[in-house]
Design an enzyme around this catalytic site. Structure first.
Site, PDB file in Angstrom:
ATOM      1  CG  HIS A 219      -2.069   0.839   1.296  1.00 42.07           C
ATOM      2  ND1 HIS A 219      -2.437   1.664   0.262  1.00 42.07           N
ATOM      3  CD2 HIS A 219      -2.957   1.111   2.302  1.00 42.07           C
ATOM      4  CE1 HIS A 219      -3.500   2.387   0.627  1.00 42.07           C
ATOM      5  NE2 HIS A 219      -3.828   2.067   1.868  1.00 42.07           N
ATOM      6  CG  HIS A 258      -4.284   0.532  -8.444  1.00 39.98           C
ATOM      7  ND1 HIS A 258      -5.625   0.481  -8.207  1.00 39.98           N
ATOM      8  CD2 HIS A 258      -3.752   1.349  -7.510  1.00 39.98           C
ATOM      9  CE1 HIS A 258      -5.894   1.248  -7.166  1.00 39.98           C
ATOM     10  NE2 HIS A 258      -4.781   1.785  -6.717  1.00 39.98           N
ATOM     11  CG  ASP A 309       2.770   4.432  -3.913  1.00 32.43           C
ATOM     12  OD1 ASP A 309       2.688   5.438  -3.200  1.00 32.43           O
ATOM     13  OD2 ASP A 309       2.015   3.450  -3.804  1.00 32.43           O
TER      14      ASP A 309
HETATM   15  C1  LIG Z   1      -1.054  -2.999  -5.872  1.00 30.04           C
HETATM   16  C2  LIG Z   1      -1.104  -4.522  -5.889  1.00 30.04           C
HETATM   17  C3  LIG Z   1      -0.951  -5.041  -4.451  1.00 30.04           C
HETATM   18  C4  LIG Z   1      -2.465  -4.945  -6.448  1.00 30.04           C
HETATM   19  O1  LIG Z   1      -2.475  -6.295  -6.373  1.00 30.04           O
HETATM   20  P1  LIG Z   1      -3.692  -7.258  -6.730  1.00 30.04           P
HETATM   21  O2  LIG Z   1      -4.852  -6.557  -7.279  1.00 30.04           O
HETATM   22  O3  LIG Z   1      -3.920  -8.093  -5.534  1.00 30.04           O
HETATM   23  O4  LIG Z   1      -3.082  -8.068  -7.911  1.00 30.04           O
HETATM   24  P2  LIG Z   1      -2.321  -9.450  -7.739  1.00 30.04           P
HETATM   25  O5  LIG Z   1      -1.383  -9.381  -6.566  1.00 30.04           O
HETATM   26  O6  LIG Z   1      -3.356 -10.522  -7.738  1.00 30.04           O
HETATM   27  O7  LIG Z   1      -1.460  -9.486  -9.071  1.00 30.04           O
HETATM   28  C5  LIG Z   1      -1.931  -9.974 -10.321  1.00 30.04           C
HETATM   29  C6  LIG Z   1      -0.746 -10.428 -11.141  1.00 30.04           C
HETATM   30  O8  LIG Z   1       0.060  -9.297 -11.491  1.00 30.04           O
HETATM   31  C7  LIG Z   1       1.355  -9.451 -10.951  1.00 30.04           C
HETATM   32  N1  LIG Z   1       1.762  -8.157 -10.426  1.00 30.04           N
HETATM   33  C8  LIG Z   1       0.942  -7.226  -9.852  1.00 30.04           C
HETATM   34  N2  LIG Z   1       1.677  -6.171  -9.504  1.00 30.04           N
HETATM   35  C9  LIG Z   1       2.951  -6.450  -9.838  1.00 30.04           C
HETATM   36  C10 LIG Z   1       4.146  -5.724  -9.728  1.00 30.04           C
HETATM   37  N3  LIG Z   1       4.162  -4.524  -9.176  1.00 30.04           N
HETATM   38  N4  LIG Z   1       5.279  -6.272 -10.184  1.00 30.04           N
HETATM   39  C11 LIG Z   1       5.276  -7.500 -10.757  1.00 30.04           C
HETATM   40  N5  LIG Z   1       4.144  -8.221 -10.887  1.00 30.04           N
HETATM   41  C12 LIG Z   1       3.008  -7.709 -10.440  1.00 30.04           C
HETATM   42  C13 LIG Z   1       1.236 -10.473  -9.841  1.00 30.04           C
HETATM   43  O9  LIG Z   1       2.433 -11.134  -9.584  1.00 30.04           O
HETATM   44  C14 LIG Z   1       0.182 -11.372 -10.392  1.00 30.04           C
HETATM   45  O10 LIG Z   1       0.772 -12.207 -11.364  1.00 30.04           O
HETATM   46  P3  LIG Z   1       0.405 -13.756 -11.448  1.00 30.04           P
HETATM   47  O11 LIG Z   1      -1.078 -13.780 -11.737  1.00 30.04           O
HETATM   48  O12 LIG Z   1       1.277 -14.267 -12.550  1.00 30.04           O
HETATM   49  O13 LIG Z   1       0.727 -14.317 -10.089  1.00 30.04           O
HETATM   50  C15 LIG Z   1       0.012  -5.093  -6.769  1.00 30.04           C
HETATM   51  O14 LIG Z   1      -0.102  -4.608  -8.092  1.00 30.04           O
HETATM   52  C16 LIG Z   1       1.394  -4.811  -6.208  1.00 30.04           C
HETATM   53  O15 LIG Z   1       1.879  -5.570  -5.361  1.00 30.04           O
HETATM   54  N6  LIG Z   1       2.048  -3.715  -6.669  1.00 30.04           N
HETATM   55  C17 LIG Z   1       3.319  -3.309  -6.113  1.00 30.04           C
HETATM   56  C18 LIG Z   1       3.106  -2.544  -4.812  1.00 30.04           C
HETATM   57  C19 LIG Z   1       2.550  -1.173  -5.062  1.00 30.04           C
HETATM   58  O16 LIG Z   1       3.007  -0.449  -5.932  1.00 30.04           O
HETATM   59  N7  LIG Z   1       1.564  -0.805  -4.235  1.00 30.04           N
HETATM   60  C20 LIG Z   1       0.957   0.515  -4.286  1.00 30.04           C
HETATM   61  C21 LIG Z   1      -0.430   0.461  -4.852  1.00 30.04           C
HETATM   62  S1  LIG Z   1      -1.071   2.085  -5.093  1.00 30.04           S
END
Ligand SMILES: CC(C)(COP(=O)(O)OP(=O)(O)OC[C@H]1O[C@@H](n2cnc3c(N)ncnc32)[C@H](O)[C@@H]1OP(=O)(O)O)[C@@H](O)C(=O)NCCC(=O)NCCS
Length: 379
Positions: A219, A258, A309
């Site tokens: 987050h 996201h 971010d």
């Molecule tokens: C924001 C976030 C938690 C959203 O996650 P989510 O909706 O739960 O999506 P998921 O975690 O299910 O990810 C879906 C797929 O995309 C991939 N993915 C998502 N964000 C990724 C990232 N930043 N880098 C690499 N892969 C990513 C996941 O590994 C997953 O791949 P898979 O299906 O092969 O396992 C996620 O994109 C993330 O961890 N981003 C990095 C942290 C970040 O920037 N957070 C700030 C958000 S404003």
């Protein structure tokens, strides 16, 4: 249970505050596009909009801004806790604790009435920048800088942090960054705040819990991780190779992806331009060019766009802000969104109490302690 978990797609509240169109990359606060607010409004004006549901008149904005200025000073108790924590606590640990401590002296702490909540929200918005700046100066061995009533919210924070009056472009950039982080629909920390408020607990408890949720790297903590990634890659390494290797190891590239946006996060579009501009005025233009390069590699490799971010990291770095303060600054801005959600929750409350699907052991007979064999111990 929802197939993917994480409450994806589950509507948990009706809210007039903020809406995201994730397909088209549009974010609105109270009916206004954030691109218009970023161009024409101040953070103070946006706070009024989020808390009151409409833009203020000039007289209303002056009065609200005056209330914020009047509430910037911290109590002696809060100052002494911050000073005590400055040596050893991480910035988000300090902020979580300082906000909690601040409730002790708050004259409205026993009331959840809308007016009391509005006053508490105003005081928290005003005081959190003073908390962050004081902590940072004390931990560096500098004297704290008192709030300056002649400066707006953004400019006053930068002055309290650095000890020098910011230039107009730094002040404007920081003000817009605060606007862009002010609210964001039902994100994890906002949900946390609403869950706490739904027990009829108080504003300070809800904000303290929300700070705890924001701290995590999935987050708000992502902005610090982005800067750490840029610093780790440095100027010399092959960015394409570095990012591809990280993705091959199934590492997440912070600042990308996201839950709601399936295209460019509109906040990242604006922050990218600030980062580009600041790079042009800096003797370290590579933080922007590296970020731009990483953006292209991650889009090509994973189809993921930058979120808020990603470019806030290089923007804050160019403003001379230390990496560890990025997430507290996010909290300092988001406090208005959290507070407005608390007020909304209290206005039409039903305890938030979802269910879970039980996957533990089936009902079984109790075994006295001296007759339990090791293998009967459940894992
Ligand atoms: C924001 C976030 C938690 C959203 O996650 P989510 O909706 O739960 O999506 P998921 O975690 O299910 O990810 C879906 C797929 O995309 C991939 N993915 C998502 N964000 C990724 C990232 N930043 N880098 C690499 N892969 C990513 C996941 O590994 C997953 O791949 P898979 O299906 O092969 O396992 C996620 O994109 C993330 O961890 N981003 C990095 C942290 C970040 O920037 N957070 C700030 C958000 S404003």
């Amino acid at each position: 249970m929802a197939e993917k978990g994480g409450l994806e797609g589950v509507v948990v509240a009706r809210s007039r505050l903020c809406s995201i169109d994730g397909e088209h990359g549009v974010l609105i606060y109270g009916g206004y596009d954030i691109r218009d607010l970023a161009e024409h409004s101040s953070y103070e004006e946006v706070c009024f909009l989020i808390l009151r549901g409409r833009l203020p008149s000039r007289a209303e904005l002056d009065a609200f801004s005056g209330d914020l200025v009047a509430a910037r000073d911290l109590s002696e108790e809060t100052c002494s806790v911050i000073d005590m924590l400055a040596a050893g606590a991480a910035p988000m640990e300090m902020l979580r604790t300082a906000v909690s401590v601040d409730s002790v002296g708050d004259p409205d702490r026993a009331s959840n009435d809308p007016d009391a909540n509005f006053r508490k929200a105003t005081r928290l918005i005003a005081k959190m920048p003073t908390m962050v700046a004081r902590y940072d100066r004390v931990r560096r061995g500098h004297e704290p800088v008192a709030p300056d009533a002649s400066l707006g919210h953004a400019g006053n924070f930068l002055q309290m942090l650095t000890g020098a009056a910011p230039g107009p472009s730094a002040e404007k950039t920081f003000d817009v960054a605060l606007i862009l982080h002010a609210d964001h629909e039902m994100n994890a920390s906002t949900f946390t705040a609403r869950v706490i408020a739904s027990t009829l607990s108080d504003m300070h408890s809800a904000i303290t819990g929300a700070i705890g949720a924001l701290k995590g790297p999935l987050h708000g903590g992502a902005n610090e991780q982005v800067m750490k990634l840029l610093l780790a890659i440095g100027g010399d390494r092959d960015i394409d190779l570095e990012i591809r290797e990280r993705l091959a190891r199934r590492e997440r590239i912070m600042g990308f992806g996201h839950r709601v946006y399936k295209t460019y996060d509109p906040r990242a579009v604006i922050l990218k331009e600030f980062s580009r501009q600041l790079a042009g005025e800096s003797d370290e233009p590579h933080w922007f060019s590296m970020s731009d390069h990483i953006e292209h590699v991650v889009l090509a490799e994973k189809g993921l766009y930058p979120n808020v971010d990603f470019y806030s990291a290089s923007t804050y770095h160019y403003l001379g802000i230390e990496t560890g303060l990025f997430t507290p600054i996010f909290a300092m801005s988001r406090v208005v969104g959290w507070a407005a959600h608390v007020i909304e929750q209290h206005a039409d409350n039903r305890l938030i109490r979802p269910s879970s699907e039980y996957v533990g052991a089936a009902l079984r007979p109790y075994v006295a302690i001296d007759r339990r064999a090791a293998e009967t111990t459940p894992v």
